[in-house]
Design a protein around this motif. Sequence first.
Motif: not given
Length: 261
Positions: A125, A128, A130-131, A135, A152, A155, A157
């Motif tokens: 992705h 930040h 999307e993360r 969450e 998580l 993932m 970045d």
Amino acid sequence: MRLDTVDNLAKSPREDLVKIKGIGGKRARKFSLNSKALISENYICLGLCQFPEKRTEIFLDLEGTGEQVADEELVAMDYLIGVLTRKDGKEEYAPFIAHGLDREGEMFGQFVKWLLKQNDFIIYHWHHYERVHLERLAERYALADEIRRVILENMRDLYRDAIACFVFPTYGNGLKEVANYMGYKWKHPDVNALESIALYFQYVTDPHKNKDKMQKVIDYNEDDCRATMLAKDWLKQNSLKGYGIRQLTPLEAGKVYDYKF
């Protein structure tokens, strides 16, 4: 020297920049490199990007209202999770959509169910958003800790890779600016994050009548996923090209930039 143009900034020694109040060594280096890239209209390679070898690559992009809505009367939610999967040389895009303002949980559940069927995967992705929002969704809908970790911990970045390995001749490092520099073109140049929110709210008032509104949002999301895929491939290819390396030796591999999760 006056720092009133990009050209003047590019010519200024870094030791002069750090004399300016509020500018330290790191910021002076950033300003200097950015201005030089803009003047040359070409990128500057700072390091080598290394990505894990996974059978399934997932390029993820979320559409939501959480960081865009200023009116308290509007619903803060994520309404689309888009995934572009690349596996065994084949690409497939799939959107998970909240077809009503009260169906965010249903959408998230469908996404999680789909994701758990994947194996040996990594989720790419950009930045930040999307993360942070995954969450939030995991917390809101009480996702089990072990499932949350599966998501998580896999993932990545790409924004962090990009700014560590390259300086781009752009005025920002958002996906639109960087991917556009890399050559990606969006289907609907008039659609952006705010416009997609407006289109979604029109869609939910009458999903049957406003299917075309939702399709524009889907197109926009798919473009973001494909731009993310392009960025990953570009970073890998051009970081190697920047150093003239095809196959890394063990010594070179030890110098490759690869941040830890």
